[in-house]
Design an enzyme around this catalytic site. Structure first.
Site, PDB file in Angstrom:
ATOM      1  N   ASP A  34      59.125  37.705  23.140  1.00  0.00           N
ATOM      2  CA  ASP A  34      59.940  37.447  24.327  1.00  0.00           C
ATOM      3  C   ASP A  34      61.366  37.065  23.965  1.00  0.00           C
ATOM      4  O   ASP A  34      61.695  36.832  22.809  1.00  0.00           O
ATOM      5  CB  ASP A  34      59.290  36.354  25.197  1.00  0.00           C
ATOM      6  N   GLU A  89      53.398  33.479  32.567  1.00  0.00           N
ATOM      7  CA  GLU A  89      53.227  32.173  33.183  1.00  0.00           C
ATOM      8  C   GLU A  89      52.010  32.133  34.116  1.00  0.00           C
ATOM      9  O   GLU A  89      51.613  33.173  34.663  1.00  0.00           O
ATOM     10  CB  GLU A  89      54.488  31.816  33.982  1.00  0.00           C
TER      11      GLU A  89
END
Ligand code: PGA
Length: 239
Positions: A67, A142
């Site tokens: 990421d 998430e």
């Protein structure tokens, strides 16, 4: 899922480095999936030491990181590209052209994510290193009612912004978005190691080890992967 409970952070880092070393030794042109955050720093230090002692050769290795914040410049000291340079790439003989971090300044983030997915898929990750968030995230996938398979632009949760604010002068400076490898490319890795250290990760680790797949703890999808090794310390395991 294999579980290795280590006495402390150092032992966890050593064990993780040894597993990477084994993959690199058996396949010198392997593809590594790499992670940022404080957890893997000790493992990177050991990999650097193994390179310096002549045990490891990164010359044919490729890497893909999980990421990157968005938007951010790769030269920004808070960027994950910068983190990887400082914590690993600057110290070993990896060809910088073979290292990949999502482009935090891509004009078209969706196109960047699609291209990243395609590249990762072509390369095929031999071993993926993961950390875990206190909220159970992997990469920046998430907690949510729905999880996303593909690499994507995501909004960071309040808990992630708060957790990561320790690296910034103030919480206001933490970017609110990131590009993250989705769960599909992570799950396509041949082998996964997930490093978990410290008491504050106990709840996330317990959820992962419970075997229940729960989108509010994204790491629990790893229960569906055939070759995952959890390398944790006693603080994380015992709480
Ligand atoms: P940490 O982050 O290693 O800094 O705790 C892990 C993560 O958020 O995935």
């Amino acid at each position: 899922m294999n579980i290795k409970v280590c006495r402390n952070y150092d032992e966890m880092s050593e064990k993780a480095a040894r597993m990477i070393c084994a993959v690199m030794t058996l396949k010198p042109d392997c593809t590594l999936g790499l992670a940022t955050g404080s957890t893997p720093v000790g493992m990177y230090k050991r990999l650097i030491a193994m390179y310096e002692s002549g045990e490891l050769d990164f010359s044919r290795v490729r890497s893909y990181n999980l990421d990157e914040y968005y938007p951010i410049k790769p030269t920004d000291p808070q960027s994950y590209r910068y983190f990887m340079n400082v914590n690993l790439f600057d110290h070993v003989n990896i060809d910088r052209a073979n290292t990949h971090v999502p482009n935090g300044e891509a004009a078209d983030p969706d196109a960047e994510c699609r291209a990243y997915d395609e590249e990762v898929s072509r390369a095929g990750i031999d071993i993926q290193v993961l950390g875990i968030g206190r909220n159970g995230h992997i990469g920046f996938n998430e907690p949510s009612d729905r999880l996303t398979a593909a690499t994507h632009l995501t909004a960071l949760s309040e808990s992630t912004i708060e957790a990561n604010s320790r690296f910034f002068a103030s919480p206001e400076e933490v970017p609110h978005h990131a590009l993250t490898m989705g769960l599909a490319p992570i799950m396509k890795s041949k082998r996964i190691i997930i490093l978990v250290s410290g008491k504050d990760k106990h709840d996330a680790l317990s959820a992962l080890l419970s075997g229940v797949i729960d989108t509010s703890v994204p790491a629990t999808v790893l229960n569906m992967h055939p070759d995952v090794t959890v390398i944790c310390d006693e603080a994380a395991y015992n709480g």
